[in-house]
Scaffold this active site. Sequence first.
Site, PDB file in Angstrom:
ATOM      1  N   ILE A 108      42.886  40.854  39.091  1.00 20.55           N
ATOM      2  CA  ILE A 108      41.991  41.996  38.947  1.00 20.55           C
ATOM      3  C   ILE A 108      42.591  43.186  39.681  1.00 20.55           C
ATOM      4  CG2 ILE A 108      39.691  42.899  39.462  1.00 20.55           C
ATOM      5  CD1 ILE A 108      38.608  40.069  39.288  1.00 20.55           C
ATOM      6  N   CYS A 109      42.709  44.304  38.985  1.00 19.56           N
ATOM      7  CA  CYS A 109      43.187  45.554  39.585  1.00 19.56           C
ATOM      8  C   CYS A 109      44.587  45.353  40.193  1.00 19.56           C
ATOM      9  CB  CYS A 109      42.162  46.040  40.607  1.00 19.56           C
ATOM     10  SG  CYS A 109      42.424  47.734  41.184  1.00 19.56           S
ATOM     11  N   THR A 110      44.778  45.690  41.452  1.00 16.35           N
ATOM     12  CA  THR A 110      46.101  45.608  42.056  1.00 16.35           C
ATOM     13  C   THR A 110      46.504  44.184  42.424  1.00 16.35           C
ATOM     14  OG1 THR A 110      45.145  46.148  44.206  1.00 16.35           O
ATOM     15  CG2 THR A 110      46.057  47.971  42.919  1.00 16.35           C
TER      16      THR A 110
END
Length: 321
Positions: A108-110
Amino acid sequence: MHRVAVLALDGVVPFELGIPARIFGLAYSASGEPLYSVATCSLDGRPVRTDADFTISVEHDASLLASADTVVIPPSHALGALRDGEPLPDALRDALRSVRPEARLVAICTGAFVLAAAGLLDRRPATTHWREADLLRRLFTAVRVDPDVLYVDDGDVLTSAGVTAGIDLCLHLVRRDHGSEVAAQVARICVTPPWRDGGQAQYVRRPVPEERGNGLAATRAWALERLGDPLTLADLAAHAGLGVRTFTRNFRAETGVSPGQWLAEQRLDLARHLLEATDLPVDAVARRAGFGTGAALRQRFRAALDVSPQTYRRTFRTAAA
């Protein structure tokens, strides 16, 4: 039961950390049985600092990953070394190596930087938060970074953009695993849209204005009950009691898209639902969803999803079964 392990790294972002437990934990079968078990671990089993003003305690260390069917890596703001091109810490690399080959990896995300640094995104499509996409591309040139989408499903490795795109990705996995009815029920409990296509642009690129008041909500609700009818722009404007030009301007201000685009999206969503939840022939689905003919529906599916209606049905009906 499908086992989901969430790896909390130092500096983890609490919101994204909680997404897997919230989404997967609310998925139940028709008989009321939970479909997933969700457990959170840290590398050493000790409490983990978040990027907020509190720490979290976990009940497991990274040995949990070896038995998981899906491993989720939320973003962490303490992984600055990865953004400087430094290698993964040995403990983190060892933890990722313990994941079974048949397990799914979700970032998720970074969290995508972790998978990229481990070489797990090499020659694969992936995404991350729009602010970090250029850096991900520069640091890990073997990764095929797509900065414009909400999430990327590459089979056993999946990545998402920031914050709510993590919700979209987890709902997508529930939908992939168990069909649209289960995913829609989870979405209703969470008061979130049950489906945002992964290919939808991240909002920073094409922001959608917030609605003000009730506006044209009544007309949209009226149209949703009549998607199978040949609705025209004049029909919609007449229901709202506005001229066509004023209606179109107000509609776009409220939704961010034209009435025609909105209708096409709603009809596609209805066709998806009918393909997943009924045995109606494709031509009947096309008529009910307002496409008129099976040929028109097939053309729309190819353009929007790059699959045929029958292939889409087989994919999600199999998952639901």
